[in-house]
Design a protein around this motif. Structure first.
Motif, mmCIF file in Angstrom:
data_model
loop_
_atom_site.group_PDB
_atom_site.id
_atom_site.type_symbol
_atom_site.label_atom_id
_atom_site.label_comp_id
_atom_site.label_asym_id
_atom_site.label_seq_id
_atom_site.Cartn_x
_atom_site.Cartn_y
_atom_site.Cartn_z
ATOM 1 N N ALA A 73 45.848 -42.857 -7.595
ATOM 2 C CA ALA A 73 46.361 -43.947 -6.752
ATOM 3 C C ALA A 73 45.452 -44.082 -5.541
ATOM 4 C CB ALA A 73 47.797 -43.660 -6.317
ATOM 5 N N VAL A 74 44.499 -45.008 -5.608
ATOM 6 C CA VAL A 74 43.466 -45.155 -4.579
ATOM 7 C C VAL A 74 43.937 -46.149 -3.529
ATOM 8 C CG1 VAL A 74 41.086 -45.830 -4.123
ATOM 9 C CG2 VAL A 74 41.648 -44.558 -6.205
ATOM 10 N N ARG A 75 44.199 -45.657 -2.345
ATOM 11 C CA ARG A 75 44.759 -46.475 -1.268
ATOM 12 C C ARG A 75 43.697 -47.179 -0.439
ATOM 13 N NH1 ARG A 75 46.448 -49.640 1.509
ATOM 14 N NH2 ARG A 75 48.322 -49.708 2.782
ATOM 15 N N GLN A 76 42.551 -46.503 -0.203
ATOM 16 C CA GLN A 76 41.499 -47.119 0.609
ATOM 17 C C GLN A 76 40.162 -46.464 0.322
ATOM 18 O OE1 GLN A 76 42.515 -47.393 4.769
ATOM 19 N NE2 GLN A 76 40.690 -48.561 5.287
ATOM 20 N N ILE A 77 39.075 -47.239 0.530
ATOM 21 C CA ILE A 77 37.704 -46.774 0.340
ATOM 22 C C ILE A 77 36.931 -47.086 1.611
ATOM 23 C CG2 ILE A 77 35.632 -46.962 -1.092
ATOM 24 C CD1 ILE A 77 37.437 -48.128 -3.309
ATOM 25 N N ALA A 78 36.040 -46.170 2.021
ATOM 26 C CA ALA A 78 35.246 -46.401 3.229
ATOM 27 C C ALA A 78 33.850 -45.840 3.032
ATOM 28 C CB ALA A 78 35.912 -45.756 4.447
ATOM 29 N N ASN A 79 32.878 -46.384 3.788
ATOM 30 C CA ASN A 79 31.514 -45.877 3.763
ATOM 31 C C ASN A 79 31.437 -44.538 4.476
ATOM 32 O OD1 ASN A 79 29.933 -47.999 2.470
ATOM 33 N ND2 ASN A 79 30.411 -49.264 4.248
ATOM 34 N N ALA A 80 30.755 -43.577 3.856
ATOM 35 C CA ALA A 80 30.445 -42.316 4.526
ATOM 36 C C ALA A 80 29.114 -42.467 5.257
ATOM 37 C CB ALA A 80 30.376 -41.174 3.517
ATOM 38 N N PRO A 81 28.912 -41.745 6.367
ATOM 39 C CA PRO A 81 27.665 -41.890 7.130
ATOM 40 C C PRO A 81 26.407 -41.591 6.328
ATOM 41 C CG PRO A 81 29.321 -40.741 8.428
ATOM 42 C CD PRO A 81 29.872 -40.867 7.043
ATOM 43 N N ASP A 82 26.508 -40.744 5.282
ATOM 44 C CA ASP A 82 25.319 -40.375 4.505
ATOM 45 C C ASP A 82 25.042 -41.322 3.347
ATOM 46 O OD1 ASP A 82 27.378 -39.765 2.806
ATOM 47 O OD2 ASP A 82 26.831 -37.666 2.514
ATOM 48 N N GLY A 83 25.769 -42.432 3.265
ATOM 49 C CA GLY A 83 25.543 -43.405 2.217
ATOM 50 C C GLY A 83 26.487 -43.296 1.045
ATOM 51 N N GLY A 84 27.302 -42.247 0.997
ATOM 52 C CA GLY A 84 28.304 -42.131 -0.053
ATOM 53 C C GLY A 84 29.575 -42.880 0.311
ATOM 54 N N LEU A 85 30.640 -42.589 -0.417
ATOM 55 C CA LEU A 85 31.932 -43.220 -0.170
ATOM 56 C C LEU A 85 33.004 -42.151 -0.042
ATOM 57 C CD1 LEU A 85 31.916 -46.123 -2.811
ATOM 58 C CD2 LEU A 85 31.451 -46.327 -0.370
ATOM 59 N N VAL A 86 33.960 -42.385 0.858
ATOM 60 C CA VAL A 86 35.145 -41.531 0.922
ATOM 61 C C VAL A 86 36.310 -42.330 0.335
ATOM 62 C CG1 VAL A 86 34.544 -39.940 2.751
ATOM 63 C CG2 VAL A 86 35.345 -42.216 3.341
ATOM 64 N N ILE A 87 37.129 -41.656 -0.455
ATOM 65 C CA ILE A 87 38.194 -42.294 -1.219
ATOM 66 C C ILE A 87 39.527 -41.670 -0.820
ATOM 67 C CG2 ILE A 87 38.986 -42.938 -3.521
ATOM 68 C CD1 ILE A 87 36.148 -43.869 -2.993
ATOM 69 N N ALA A 88 40.430 -42.489 -0.289
ATOM 70 C CA ALA A 88 41.773 -42.020 0.058
ATOM 71 C C ALA A 88 42.696 -42.217 -1.135
ATOM 72 C CB ALA A 88 42.313 -42.787 1.264
ATOM 73 N N THR A 89 43.302 -41.135 -1.611
ATOM 74 C CA THR A 89 44.258 -41.251 -2.703
ATOM 75 C C THR A 89 45.616 -40.731 -2.247
ATOM 76 O OG1 THR A 89 43.999 -39.059 -3.737
ATOM 77 C CG2 THR A 89 42.362 -40.742 -4.282
ATOM 78 N N GLU A 90 46.657 -41.315 -2.792
ATOM 79 C CA GLU A 90 48.011 -40.928 -2.414
ATOM 80 C C GLU A 90 48.538 -39.756 -3.241
ATOM 81 O OE1 GLU A 90 50.623 -44.257 -2.468
ATOM 82 O OE2 GLU A 90 49.621 -45.270 -0.802
ATOM 83 N N ASP A 91 47.789 -39.361 -4.263
ATOM 84 C CA ASP A 91 48.265 -38.267 -5.118
ATOM 85 C C ASP A 91 47.217 -37.188 -5.339
ATOM 86 O OD1 ASP A 91 46.662 -40.036 -6.550
ATOM 87 O OD2 ASP A 91 47.694 -39.735 -8.432
ATOM 88 N N GLY A 92 46.072 -37.284 -4.649
ATOM 89 C CA GLY A 92 45.024 -36.292 -4.858
ATOM 90 C C GLY A 92 44.161 -36.039 -3.642
ATOM 91 N N GLY A 93 44.671 -36.375 -2.459
ATOM 92 C CA GLY A 93 43.939 -36.094 -1.239
ATOM 93 C C GLY A 93 42.723 -36.975 -1.023
ATOM 94 N N LEU A 94 41.757 -36.457 -0.279
ATOM 95 C CA LEU A 94 40.544 -37.185 0.081
ATOM 96 C C LEU A 94 39.412 -36.807 -0.866
ATOM 97 C CD1 LEU A 94 39.341 -39.118 2.272
ATOM 98 C CD2 LEU A 94 38.538 -37.063 3.436
ATOM 99 N N ASN A 95 38.796 -37.811 -1.488
ATOM 100 C CA ASN A 95 37.685 -37.608 -2.417
ATOM 101 C C ASN A 95 36.399 -38.175 -1.814
ATOM 102 O OD1 ASN A 95 38.776 -37.199 -5.702
ATOM 103 N ND2 ASN A 95 40.229 -37.459 -4.044
#
Length: 217
Positions: A73-95
């Motif tokens: 369950a992916v709630r939000q996506i944001a740019n990481a400073p190093d060019g990757g992505l951080v993924i907020a999930t409601e059932d699996g923490g921060l990816n």
């Protein structure tokens, strides 16, 4: 997907006959990264990446094996400073998805030993540090030096942070069922309004628009 030049709309939904299509129809969030790529976070299928010009998607789904998200369950996506992505999930923490496409799942619990499985919101501030909104556990600030500040310990009213925004003066605002809160520097969060807010947006002149569950705007 609406094409403004041709004024046509393409519709994408999950289909068992199309393994390269959208892998889950309930789309929870849409994100455009700094390279203009489009991503869709779904409620049950993880992350879908739209391959522009091909009408196909690449999928990062949840699972226990290598290169799988720890939540679906992916709630939000944001740019990481190093060019990757951080993924907020409601059932699996921060990816985290690196530029090489590799996934690091539940990085708060695994790497930082912080119990935060239900992540609702993300915000990258001006210095590239990450603010993380949790369900019923307030807000975390992952600083550039690797230290994570837990602002819930400073407040008597622990609220879910359903949305986070920053203003040009450096203040952090977050909204949730316990109200609208403001963080200035290292001070405790201050509750500005007790209404149940779901979403906030900051305009260029620092005006803040907040959407309440029952109280309108």
């Amino acid at each position: 997907v609406y094409d403004r030049d041709w004024k046509v709309t393409a519709h994408f939904e999950q289909s068992p006959d199309n393994p390269n299509g959208l892998n889950n129809s309930p789309v929870y969030c849409i994100f455009r990264d700094k390279d203009e790529n489009m991503w869709a976070g779904t409620y049950f299928g993880g992350v879908n990446y739209f391959l522009s010009g091909s009408d196909q998607f690449r999928h990062w789904s949840a699972g226990t094996g290598d290169n799988h998200l720890s939540g679906k369950a992916v709630r939000q996506i944001a740019n990481a400073p190093d060019g990757g992505l951080v993924i907020a999930t409601e059932d699996g923490g921060l990816n985290y998805i690196g530029k090489d496409g590799r996934i690091h799942g539940d990085i708060l619990s695994r790497d930082r030993h912080i119990a935060a499985s239900n992540v609702h919101s993300l915000h990258v501030d001006g210095d590239g540090s990450l603010w993380i909104g949790l369900f019923l556990k307030g807000i975390l600030h992952w600083r550039n030096d690797g230290i994570i500040d837990d602002y819930s310990i400073y407040s008597k009213s622990i609220s879910s942070a359903f949305d986070i925004a920053g203003t040009p003066d450096g203040r952090i605002w977050y909204a949730g069922p316990s109200g609208l809160f403001c963080i200035e520097g290292a001070r405790p969060p201050v509750r500005i309004s007790p209404l149940r807010f779901l979403v906030i947006e900051v305009l260029d002149d620092s005006t803040i628009i907040a959407g309440a569950r029952k109280g309108g705007l």
